[in-house]
Design an enzyme around this catalytic site. Structure first.
Site, PDB file in Angstrom:
ATOM      1  N   SER A  94       0.852  -1.184   0.000  1.00 30.84           N
ATOM      2  CA  SER A  94       0.000   0.000   0.000  1.00 30.84           C
ATOM      3  C   SER A  94       0.887   1.233   0.000  1.00 30.84           C
ATOM      4  O   SER A  94       1.808   1.325  -0.835  1.00 30.84           O
ATOM      5  CB  SER A  94      -0.941  -0.037   1.209  1.00 30.84           C
ATOM      6  OG  SER A  94      -1.885   1.016   1.140  1.00 30.84           O
TER       7      SER A  94
ATOM      8  N   HIS B 205      -2.692  -1.479  -3.152  1.00 27.81           N
ATOM      9  CA  HIS B 205      -3.773  -0.510  -2.976  1.00 27.81           C
ATOM     10  C   HIS B 205      -3.535   0.680  -3.900  1.00 27.81           C
ATOM     11  O   HIS B 205      -2.454   1.299  -3.857  1.00 27.81           O
ATOM     12  CB  HIS B 205      -3.819  -0.019  -1.532  1.00 27.81           C
ATOM     13  CG  HIS B 205      -4.133  -1.090  -0.548  1.00 27.81           C
ATOM     14  ND1 HIS B 205      -3.754  -1.029   0.776  1.00 27.81           N
ATOM     15  CD2 HIS B 205      -4.806  -2.266  -0.680  1.00 27.81           C
ATOM     16  CE1 HIS B 205      -4.182  -2.109   1.416  1.00 27.81           C
ATOM     17  NE2 HIS B 205      -4.814  -2.884   0.552  1.00 27.81           N
TER      18      HIS B 205
ATOM     19  N   ASP C 105      -4.483  -4.627   6.326  1.00 28.73           N
ATOM     20  CA  ASP C 105      -4.883  -5.524   5.241  1.00 28.73           C
ATOM     21  C   ASP C 105      -3.771  -6.546   4.988  1.00 28.73           C
ATOM     22  O   ASP C 105      -2.587  -6.200   4.946  1.00 28.73           O
ATOM     23  CB  ASP C 105      -5.167  -4.725   3.968  1.00 28.73           C
ATOM     24  CG  ASP C 105      -5.875  -5.543   2.888  1.00 28.73           C
ATOM     25  OD1 ASP C 105      -6.367  -6.645   3.200  1.00 28.73           O
ATOM     26  OD2 ASP C 105      -5.937  -5.063   1.748  1.00 28.73           O
TER      27      ASP C 105
END
Length: 309
Positions: free
Chosen positions: A132, A158, A252
């Site tokens: 991310s 992401h 996540d």
């Protein structure tokens, strides 16, 4: 089990043999010569696949006569396999196997076993990389140090929808010795390949072929979901999987690696010192599943050591 092909199309016969041979054994081939000399009428095949896409076969009275007999069982095939994608060919194979199973129920378990064996043969291990904030830099360092390997890598980064194309181009530029693609329906899982997972999607693998599944995350959640990609690939991929969690905020990936803890080939995470955002790797480590923590280039070296050439 004895299966025959009735066709004059050599390409068609070769493709049917390639698809069904590993499941049913050597296939007998029948063309107009063997039809006219009586070989077809005296066949000992349990199943005949009649190529109805071949005009010469459709116009042959002897073949039509065979289809009116109780034995052998005749399955009509009307598609040009050469014009199909590999995913469609696998679907055709599976439908044909189901017809054979219905016709010869005593051989069901044997067919299932051989189909699993054929689908799993030479399937590369799948590695899922979750990243991310700070991930693009980690990916650049990681792939800059990673040589070609006999594995498939799925990158769940992401990212906004507008930035996806730029991310794909950057990834291809970083992983120059790898085949970098967007994960898409029908793509074949191959060694030395990197797939970038689109937003709102997760990945299934059936017969070595990618099938994208919708996975819409809550509005404020990170996208694509690393947890969903890990769980999905682990559930359907016949080979081993591994996971690497790079820099990112939040948590996540943690639930996904917790689900595969003790069953993955290896789980790694970026170390705190090299992270732009420590949340995701730290959360991954709190699961107790992470086996190695290091900077991206060192993780590339660890991955290389798992697959000595």
């Amino acid at each position: 089990m004895r299966v025959g092909i009735v066709s004059t199309n050599e390409v068609q016969k070769a493709l049917i043999t390639e698809l069904l041979g590993p499941l049913v054994g050597p296939l007998k081939e029948y063309d107009l010569t063997t039809i006219r000399n009586g070989t077809l009428h005296s066949t000992d095949a349990h199943i005949l696949i009649i190529d109805m896409s071949d005009p010469a076969i459709v116009d042959c009275a002897d073949v039509m006569d065979m289809m009116g007999r109780d034995e052998p069982i005749c399955l009509m095939h009307e598609k040009d396999l050469f014009a199909m994608s590999q995913a469609d060919r696998i679907s055709w194979r599976n439908r044909t196997v189901e017809e054979i199973r219905k016709s010869l129920p005593d051989l069901t378990s044997e067919l299932d076993s051989k189909r699993d064996e054929a689908d799993n043969k030479h399937v590369p291990d799948a590695w899922i990389i979750g990243s991310s904030a700070g991930g693009p830099q980690a990916l650049r360092e990681f792939f800059g140090a990673l040589p070609p390997l006999p594995i498939t890598i799925f990158v769940a980064q992401h990212i906004s929808e507008n930035a996806f194309g730029q991310m794909l181009a950057r990834l291809a530029d970083n992983a120059k010795e790898w085949d970098v693609q967007t994960a898409a329906d029908g793509a074949k899982v191959r060694p030395n390949t990197v797939f970038l997972v689109p937003r709102d999607k997760t990945v299934d693998i059936r017969g070595g072929i990618i099938e994208l599944k919708p996975h819409v995350t809550p509005e404020l959640s990170f996208n694509p979901s690393i947890d969903a990609v890990i769980r999905s690939i682990f559930a359907c991929h016949p080979g081993k999987i591994g996971v690497i969690i790079f820099s990112g905020m939040g948590f996540d990936g943690s639930a996904g690696i917790r689900a595969v803890k003790g069953r993955a080939k290896m789980i790694m995470a970026q170390d705190q010192e090299s992270c732009g955002a420590k949340g995701m790797p730290d959360s991954a480590r709190l699961t107790g599943a992470v086996q190695i923590s290091a900077e991206p280039a060192a993780l590339a070296a660890e991955l290389k050591n798992l697959y000595p050439q």
